[in-house]
Design a protein around this motif. Structure first.
Motif, PDB file in Angstrom:
ATOM      1  N   GLN A  65     -31.257   3.917  13.510  1.00 45.68           N
ATOM      2  CA  GLN A  65     -31.482   5.297  13.089  1.00 45.68           C
ATOM      3  C   GLN A  65     -30.282   6.179  13.426  1.00 45.68           C
ATOM      4  OE1 GLN A  65     -34.172   6.279  11.254  1.00 45.68           O
ATOM      5  NE2 GLN A  65     -32.918   8.126  10.962  1.00 45.68           N
ATOM      6  N   GLU A  66     -29.644   5.929  14.554  1.00 48.95           N
ATOM      7  CA  GLU A  66     -28.449   6.694  14.917  1.00 48.95           C
ATOM      8  C   GLU A  66     -27.370   6.558  13.842  1.00 48.95           C
ATOM      9  OE1 GLU A  66     -27.129   6.952  19.387  1.00 48.95           O
ATOM     10  OE2 GLU A  66     -28.046   4.979  19.060  1.00 48.95           O
ATOM     11  N   LEU A  67     -27.166   5.336  13.363  1.00 58.30           N
ATOM     12  CA  LEU A  67     -26.111   5.108  12.383  1.00 58.30           C
ATOM     13  C   LEU A  67     -26.528   5.555  10.991  1.00 58.30           C
ATOM     14  CD1 LEU A  67     -24.671   1.706  13.633  1.00 58.30           C
ATOM     15  CD2 LEU A  67     -24.128   4.053  14.314  1.00 58.30           C
ATOM     16  N   ARG A  68     -27.821   5.522  10.722  1.00 61.74           N
ATOM     17  CA  ARG A  68     -28.310   6.092   9.463  1.00 61.74           C
ATOM     18  C   ARG A  68     -28.044   7.597   9.442  1.00 61.74           C
ATOM     19  NH1 ARG A  68     -32.218   4.970   5.553  1.00 61.74           N
ATOM     20  NH2 ARG A  68     -32.928   3.064   6.594  1.00 61.74           N
ATOM     21  N   ASP A  69     -28.361   8.248  10.553  1.00 60.79           N
ATOM     22  CA  ASP A  69     -28.122   9.689  10.646  1.00 60.79           C
ATOM     23  C   ASP A  69     -26.628  10.008  10.595  1.00 60.79           C
ATOM     24  OD1 ASP A  69     -30.854  10.013  10.900  1.00 60.79           O
ATOM     25  OD2 ASP A  69     -30.820  10.261  13.084  1.00 60.79           O
ATOM     26  N   ALA A  70     -25.826   9.144  11.203  1.00 60.89           N
ATOM     27  CA  ALA A  70     -24.377   9.386  11.266  1.00 60.89           C
ATOM     28  C   ALA A  70     -23.733   9.377   9.892  1.00 60.89           C
ATOM     29  CB  ALA A  70     -23.717   8.330  12.152  1.00 60.89           C
ATOM     30  N   THR A  71     -24.363   8.684   8.946  1.00 60.12           N
ATOM     31  CA  THR A  71     -23.798   8.547   7.598  1.00 60.12           C
ATOM     32  C   THR A  71     -24.647   9.257   6.547  1.00 60.12           C
ATOM     33  OG1 THR A  71     -25.006   6.469   7.326  1.00 60.12           O
ATOM     34  CG2 THR A  71     -22.735   6.325   8.141  1.00 60.12           C
ATOM     35  N   ASN A  72     -25.540  10.129   7.005  1.00 63.67           N
ATOM     36  CA  ASN A  72     -26.419  10.839   6.083  1.00 63.67           C
ATOM     37  C   ASN A  72     -27.177   9.859   5.196  1.00 63.67           C
ATOM     38  OD1 ASN A  72     -27.656  13.013   4.842  1.00 63.67           O
ATOM     39  ND2 ASN A  72     -25.942  13.435   3.442  1.00 63.67           N
ATOM     40  N   GLY A  73     -27.763   8.858   5.840  1.00 59.28           N
ATOM     41  CA  GLY A  73     -28.528   7.855   5.105  1.00 59.28           C
ATOM     42  C   GLY A  73     -27.651   6.899   4.320  1.00 59.28           C
ATOM     43  N   PHE A  74     -26.468   6.598   4.839  1.00 54.74           N
ATOM     44  CA  PHE A  74     -25.483   5.745   4.164  1.00 54.74           C
ATOM     45  C   PHE A  74     -25.192   6.294   2.758  1.00 54.74           C
ATOM     46  CE2 PHE A  74     -27.772   3.038   7.210  1.00 54.74           C
ATOM     47  CZ  PHE A  74     -26.716   2.701   8.035  1.00 54.74           C
ATOM     48  N   ASN A  75     -24.869   7.565   2.763  1.00 54.46           N
ATOM     49  CA  ASN A  75     -24.588   8.290   1.525  1.00 54.46           C
ATOM     50  C   ASN A  75     -23.369   7.717   0.808  1.00 54.46           C
ATOM     51  OD1 ASN A  75     -23.602  10.381  -0.314  1.00 54.46           O
ATOM     52  ND2 ASN A  75     -25.102  11.716   0.676  1.00 54.46           N
ATOM     53  N   ARG A  76     -23.495   7.514  -0.490  1.00 54.44           N
ATOM     54  CA  ARG A  76     -22.389   6.954  -1.275  1.00 54.44           C
ATOM     55  C   ARG A  76     -21.136   7.820  -1.205  1.00 54.44           C
ATOM     56  NH1 ARG A  76     -24.753   4.686  -7.030  1.00 54.44           N
ATOM     57  NH2 ARG A  76     -26.063   3.003  -6.165  1.00 54.44           N
ATOM     58  N   MET A  77     -21.314   9.115  -1.036  1.00 53.91           N
ATOM     59  CA  MET A  77     -20.165  10.017  -0.958  1.00 53.91           C
ATOM     60  C   MET A  77     -19.342   9.768   0.297  1.00 53.91           C
ATOM     61  SD  MET A  77     -20.244  11.695  -3.728  1.00 53.91           S
ATOM     62  CE  MET A  77     -19.075  13.014  -3.392  1.00 53.91           C
ATOM     63  N   LEU A  78     -19.941   9.115   1.287  1.00 54.37           N
ATOM     64  CA  LEU A  78     -19.231   8.839   2.542  1.00 54.37           C
ATOM     65  C   LEU A  78     -18.689   7.415   2.587  1.00 54.37           C
ATOM     66  CD1 LEU A  78     -21.633  10.603   5.080  1.00 54.37           C
ATOM     67  CD2 LEU A  78     -19.409  11.416   4.254  1.00 54.37           C
ATOM     68  N   LYS A  79     -18.871   6.654   1.499  1.00 50.28           N
ATOM     69  CA  LYS A  79     -18.369   5.285   1.473  1.00 50.28           C
ATOM     70  C   LYS A  79     -16.856   5.296   1.320  1.00 50.28           C
ATOM     71  CE  LYS A  79     -20.698   2.135  -0.740  1.00 50.28           C
ATOM     72  NZ  LYS A  79     -21.244   1.244  -1.806  1.00 50.28           N
ATOM     73  N   ILE A  80     -16.152   4.586   2.221  1.00 54.24           N
ATOM     74  CA  ILE A  80     -14.684   4.560   2.186  1.00 54.24           C
ATOM     75  C   ILE A  80     -14.130   3.162   1.945  1.00 54.24           C
ATOM     76  CG2 ILE A  80     -14.359   6.628   3.591  1.00 54.24           C
ATOM     77  CD1 ILE A  80     -14.045   4.853   6.038  1.00 54.24           C
ATOM     78  N   GLY A  81     -15.012   2.178   1.834  1.00 49.34           N
ATOM     79  CA  GLY A  81     -14.558   0.813   1.571  1.00 49.34           C
ATOM     80  C   GLY A  81     -15.726  -0.064   1.200  1.00 49.34           C
ATOM     81  N   GLU A  82     -15.409  -1.138   0.471  1.00 46.74           N
ATOM     82  CA  GLU A  82     -16.453  -2.065   0.057  1.00 46.74           C
ATOM     83  C   GLU A  82     -15.840  -3.427  -0.188  1.00 46.74           C
ATOM     84  OE1 GLU A  82     -20.021  -2.423  -3.297  1.00 46.74           O
ATOM     85  OE2 GLU A  82     -18.684  -0.694  -3.270  1.00 46.74           O
ATOM     86  N   GLY A  83     -16.582  -4.475   0.132  1.00 49.68           N
ATOM     87  CA  GLY A  83     -16.080  -5.824  -0.094  1.00 49.68           C
ATOM     88  C   GLY A  83     -17.195  -6.828   0.039  1.00 49.68           C
ATOM     89  N   GLY A  84     -16.832  -8.107   0.141  1.00 48.64           N
ATOM     90  CA  GLY A  84     -17.819  -9.161   0.246  1.00 48.64           C
ATOM     91  C   GLY A  84     -18.670  -9.039   1.492  1.00 48.64           C
ATOM     92  N   PHE A  85     -18.126  -8.413   2.540  1.00 54.33           N
ATOM     93  CA  PHE A  85     -18.851  -8.256   3.806  1.00 54.33           C
ATOM     94  C   PHE A  85     -19.917  -7.183   3.714  1.00 54.33           C
ATOM     95  CE2 PHE A  85     -15.108  -5.549   3.795  1.00 54.33           C
ATOM     96  CZ  PHE A  85     -15.674  -4.315   4.016  1.00 54.33           C
ATOM     97  N   GLY A  86     -19.761  -6.215   2.807  1.00 48.70           N
ATOM     98  CA  GLY A  86     -20.661  -5.079   2.742  1.00 48.70           C
ATOM     99  C   GLY A  86     -19.880  -3.804   2.482  1.00 48.70           C
ATOM    100  N   SER A  87     -20.276  -2.709   3.120  1.00 43.57           N
ATOM    101  CA  SER A  87     -19.648  -1.414   2.873  1.00 43.57           C
ATOM    102  C   SER A  87     -19.226  -0.741   4.180  1.00 43.57           C
ATOM    103  CB  SER A  87     -20.617  -0.495   2.119  1.00 43.57           C
ATOM    104  OG  SER A  87     -21.012  -1.077   0.890  1.00 43.57           O
ATOM    105  N   VAL A  88     -18.225   0.134   4.070  1.00 44.88           N
ATOM    106  CA  VAL A  88     -17.751   0.911   5.208  1.00 44.88           C
ATOM    107  C   VAL A  88     -17.942   2.389   4.887  1.00 44.88           C
ATOM    108  CG1 VAL A  88     -15.800   1.479   6.710  1.00 44.88           C
ATOM    109  CG2 VAL A  88     -16.045  -0.844   5.799  1.00 44.88           C
ATOM    110  N   TYR A  89     -18.500   3.117   5.845  1.00 44.71           N
ATOM    111  CA  TYR A  89     -18.784   4.534   5.654  1.00 44.71           C
ATOM    112  C   TYR A  89     -18.077   5.367   6.721  1.00 44.71           C
ATOM    113  CZ  TYR A  89     -22.701   2.736   2.874  1.00 44.71           C
ATOM    114  OH  TYR A  89     -23.476   2.064   1.960  1.00 44.71           O
ATOM    115  N   LYS A  90     -17.716   6.567   6.345  1.00 44.20           N
ATOM    116  CA  LYS A  90     -17.245   7.545   7.320  1.00 44.20           C
ATOM    117  C   LYS A  90     -18.474   8.228   7.894  1.00 44.20           C
ATOM    118  CE  LYS A  90     -14.298  11.663   7.777  1.00 44.20           C
ATOM    119  NZ  LYS A  90     -13.405  12.614   7.055  1.00 44.20           N
TER     120      LYS A  90
END
Length: 387
Positions: A65-90
């Motif tokens: 929940q801490e990390l969900r809140d940190a990324t505003n629910g893993f908001n696409r607007m905060l995505k800064i990278g993506e690959g085979g491993f998954g996604s990276v968010y600011k």
């Protein structure tokens, strides 16, 4: 959903958390079984899992929940990278003591369906939990969650605002200055030298490439993504045998052909990136003429000692570089790309050669100040094709 530590629960207040730590500990030992000591009777360096046990308390354990809140629910607007491993968010997290300003971080959320992703996640936690060097990205903490929605594995790193070397070489209209390029490569070389020579156990990075060289606010480089890292051979062994993984165009030929992984494998990939820095070209570019598609094949036509060498230098530099330093870097790259792995230089030797090239390029080798570069296009952050 319940969060748990990799090896033990650091939060005594969370009494209902899963106690699956022994299973993960056993798995980590299994994953590294080919790398641990061959005989208990012989003195041998401690393995990464053993070293990690001494330092795991330095990592912060986050709830999902801490990390969900940190990324505003893993908001696409905060995505800064993506690959085979998954996604990276600011994201932003609260300081550990709850006091002070929020901390900006990068949060990697692994693909829940990737078995390989879990192994890479575990490797990153262990290796980054042990290493400590200014040219290696800092892991702040992690979260491991088993819940009704499946298994979640997340990593929390320091945020690197200037993205990657790859981004500045290939994905912007701005030009990365010559001396800045060399200083970035010097910092990367110092990070690799630390992995090879500065720890109780040798570490083979195995995934050195321009997209894994991240840049902080002052363009200081830090190596990231340790999911493919392995411990080097110990005792009288000459190599580590592994499945061939990595990125197409970067892997050393002897590793691709035999699966034998050595410290020299990292040296080869460093040579590849040196030529990317010199030319401003990716290691493979299918949209170019046939003879120019593979970078290493193309540059062979322009040896550093020849008059034609200047023809491969990134035209965006507009002659704002030192020809003598460029030739030294070209020769260094060629030595790193020696087909005979034993004849390649050590990373310490690479560091000294780059320091000399920087000195040849101007007065001193002071660190880069805040760069005037602007990012006019967004880097996709996607992984390159695997071998």
């Amino acid at each position: 959903m319940k969060c748990f530590s990799i090896f033990k629960d650091k939060s005594k207040s969370k009494k209902r958390e899963s106690s699956s730590a022994p299973e993960l500990r056993n798995q980590s030992k299994s994953d590294n079984s080919a790398l641990t000591r061959t005989s208990r009777s012989l003195p041998s360096p401690r393995s990464i899992p053993e070293l990690y046990k001494e330092k795991e308390h330095n990592l912060r354990v986050f709830s999902f929940q801490e990390l969900r809140d940190a990324t505003n629910g893993f908001n696409r607007m905060l995505k800064i990278g993506e690959g085979g491993f998954g996604s990276v968010y600011k994201g932003t997290i609260k300081p550990l003591d709850g006091q002070g300003e929020p901390i900006v971080v990068a949060i990697k959320k692994l693909n829940t369906h990737s078995l390989q992703g879990h192994k890479e996640w575990l490797a990153e936690v262990q290796f980054l939990g042990v290493v400590n060097h200014p040219n290696l990205v800092k892991l702040i903490g992690y979260c491991s969650v088993d819940g009704e929605r499946g298994i979640q594995r997340l990593l929390v790193y320091e945020f690197m605002p200037n993205r990657s070397l790859e981004h500045h070489l290939f994905s912007t209209t701005s030009t990365l200055p010559w001396k800045t390029r060399l200083e970035i490569m010097l910092g990367a070389a110092e990070g690799l030298a630390y992995l090879h020579e500065g720890l109780e156990v040798k570490v083979i990075y195995r995934d050195f490439k321009s997209s894994n060289v991240l840049l902080d606010e002052n363009f200081k480089p830090k190596l990231s993504d340790f999911g493919l890292a392995r411990e080097g051979p110990t005792g009288d062994r000459t190599h580590v045998s592994t499945a061939v993984v990595g990125t197409f165009g970067y892997a050393a030929p002897e590793y691709v052909e035999t699966g034998h992984l050595t410290i020299q494998s990292d040296i080869w990939t460093f040579g590849v990136v040196l030529y990317e820095v010199l030319t401003g070209r990716r290691t493979v570019e299918r949209n170019r003429p046939t003879l120019e598609q593979k970078l290493l094949d193309w540059v062979k036509q322009f040896p550093p000692d020849s008059k034609r060498f200047s023809m491969i230098i990134d035209p965006r530099l507009r002659n704002n570089y030192s020809p003598s330093a460029a030739r030294k870097v070209g020769k260094l790259a060629d030595s790193c790309l020696n087909k005979n792995a034993k004849e390649r230089p050590t990373m310490s030797q690479v560091v000294e050669s780059l320091k000399q090239a920087i000195q040849d390029s101007g007065e001193g080798s002071s660190s880069v100040s805040k760069s005037p570069l602007t990012s006019s296009s967004r880097s996709s952050g996607r992984r390159s094709k695997k071998v």
